[in-house]
Design an enzyme around this catalytic site. Sequence first.
Site, PDB file in Angstrom:
ATOM      1  N   GLU A 247       0.794  -1.235   0.000  1.00 40.13           N
ATOM      2  CA  GLU A 247       0.000   0.000   0.000  1.00 40.13           C
ATOM      3  C   GLU A 247       0.827   1.287   0.000  1.00 40.13           C
ATOM      4  O   GLU A 247       0.820   2.022   0.993  1.00 40.13           O
ATOM      5  CB  GLU A 247      -0.982  -0.024   1.183  1.00 40.13           C
ATOM      6  CG  GLU A 247      -1.954  -1.175   1.064  1.00 40.13           C
ATOM      7  CD  GLU A 247      -3.008  -1.242   2.171  1.00 40.13           C
ATOM      8  OE1 GLU A 247      -3.001  -0.393   3.076  1.00 40.13           O
ATOM      9  OE2 GLU A 247      -3.858  -2.161   2.105  1.00 40.13           O
ATOM     10  N   GLU A 351      -4.835  -8.845  -0.249  1.00 35.25           N
ATOM     11  CA  GLU A 351      -5.150  -8.611   1.167  1.00 35.25           C
ATOM     12  C   GLU A 351      -6.614  -8.227   1.347  1.00 35.25           C
ATOM     13  O   GLU A 351      -7.111  -7.320   0.685  1.00 35.25           O
ATOM     14  CB  GLU A 351      -4.258  -7.504   1.745  1.00 35.25           C
ATOM     15  CG  GLU A 351      -4.370  -7.426   3.269  1.00 35.25           C
ATOM     16  CD  GLU A 351      -3.642  -6.239   3.869  1.00 35.25           C
ATOM     17  OE1 GLU A 351      -2.456  -6.048   3.562  1.00 35.25           O
ATOM     18  OE2 GLU A 351      -4.276  -5.506   4.648  1.00 35.25           O
TER      19      GLU A 351
END
Length: 506
Positions: A247, A351
């Site tokens: 991220e 995820e």
Amino acid sequence: MQRFYLLLILWICAAESLPCVPRDFGNGGTVCVCNATYCDSTPELEIPEIGSFVRYVSSRDGLRLDPTEGAFTNESATADVTLQLDLNTTFQTIHGFGGAFTDAAGINIKLLSNATADYILRSYFGEEGSRYNLGRVPIGGSDFSTRAYTYDDTQSVDTQLHNFSLAEEDIKYKIPLMQEALRMNRDLRFFASAWTAPPWMKTNNDYTGFGFLLEEYYQVYAEYTVKFMDEYKSYGLEMWAMTTGNEPSNGIVPVAGINSMGWTPSGMGKWVAENLGPTMSKSEHKDTIILAFDDQKFGLPWYVSDMFSNKVAKNYTAGIAFHWYWDSIVPSWVIDRTHYHFPEKFLIMTEASVGDKPWQFDKVILGSWERGEMYITDIMDNLQHWVTGWVDWNLALNHHGGPNWRSNFVDSAIIVNAENDEFYKQPMFYGLAHFSKFIPRGSVRLKLSQEGRSTIAVAFKTPDNKIVIVLYNTLTENQHAVIRDQERGNINLQLPPKSIHTIVYK
Ligand SMILES: *[C@@H]1O[C@H](CO)[C@@H](O)[C@H](O)[C@H]1NC(C)=O
Ligand SMILES: *[C@@H]1O[C@H](CO)[C@@H](O)[C@H](O)[C@H]1NC(C)=O
Ligand SMILES: *[C@@H]1O[C@H](CO)[C@@H](O)[C@H](O)[C@H]1NC(C)=O
Ligand SMILES: *[C@@H]1O[C@H](CO)[C@@H](O)[C@H](O)[C@H]1NC(C)=O
Ligand SMILES: *[C@@H]1O[C@H](CO)[C@@H](O)[C@H](O)[C@H]1NC(C)=O
Ligand SMILES: *[C@@H]1O[C@H](CO)[C@@H](O)[C@H](O)[C@H]1NC(C)=O
């Protein structure tokens, strides 16, 4: 009609299928309780002869991978939903399903007795379990650690990486569990993601907050990444894939305050093209593939398009990894569009977890079927849009949804109760198992035309030529579905309220 439902209780049950021990915490569903001496399990598949099929059912009302056998028919019946299988139209090839070996998962599992811990790993990786074949591992710490750390936490600059070493967490919590999981499933493949580089390599000299990799350390950081792979390889754990980092948006807009490092698309492109790609190619890990992005779907496809304007970076990248967290507001056509822009790069969801939003006050909700349904519908939606794999977040958490040094607690498919030496398999666990257990790597998605909207469904052909169809009845009432296979005949099914079905036949 009766004979359409000629579903016989199977002898495969005799092959030691152990039923769920349910517990109801009053949250709209049940968990299955496992301890040192008992855990529910579903044995390896025995597929019946041509003309019959096996069906596994889980439901809001308490079924958990409940197996029955049925027969094809050529009679037609009226149905709420009709599904027509087209064996000639194929889509993506599957890489797999799995979860993450975080520090938090390891800490929770290690609080249990060996026998109970073993049941967790068998539930996920064993033949009698979900048969996960993908495992994600953080490089250094993530927010699901008890502290912030990397593998070179010197105060000063260490361009030779003299002070590089794995952490206690790797040795105690990650490596032993990964080794054990690999023993249980030889098809298990690992991929790694770093949350951040060591602070001294970064613009902000910190683990969290607004910060980027200093360009002068692009090469050192590539070597750091390869050193991690060398170390894990020495424990028999080779990486199938390396993502470009968890991220990067968190290092640009640091709302969550978790370990992070920002990358602009062009910076990521440059690093992959000039540092990570060449350094990996020259290392022992030249077969390890690179997955770009590893961030929220709202960056698709523009972020990768921008990154791939660097042709060399594009060339070094095998796939595009993304996360689920804003799936409810980001439409699935962004995945389709990414696929059509870059059809040679596979797409994989790396995820997912529920409870991350500030308005989700209850981080862990034991037994919530609603959360199981969120997993089921998201996996279905992803699979219908070219996605080749779906990887859950922490394999196990405690009843707070941690530990997490930033208090960024979330739910998990398995919740550990260390005090009682037991754990709870949530509806999310079974939702994922309906895919992971039955759709092995190399399976190809088939076209399934549908009339009627109350059910969602996906179909696959496995490498050994079995057909696997997964259906979910989204309604709170019974549905009658018909699956038509031109070669085999029809399957007539009653679908209880809020139930998921995996059908397997030769
Ligand atoms: C473990 O679970 C089984 C099945 O529910 C139960 O019979 C047994 O008493 C439990 N053992 C312990 C130590 O709680
Ligand atoms: C249904 O019809 C097909 C084609 O005629 C045949 O191959 C198949 O065996 C039939 N199935 C059943 C269950 O009768
Ligand atoms: C699928 O392909 C086979 C062989 O190529 C052909 O015989 C068959 O008619 C096709 N079926 C459909 C539904 O198009
Ligand atoms: C648990 O497993 C570890 C590692 O396999 C072993 O060293 C330890 O003795 C075991 N403990 C018990 C109580 O069996
Ligand atoms: C780094 O390594 C050097 C020797 O290679 C050692 O003297 C030093 O204490 C280490 N620093 C840290 C913070 O570990
Ligand atoms: C892409 O990779 C191939 C094979 O490694 C190489 O031959 C080719 O030159 C590369 N293309 C670019 C643009 O880097």
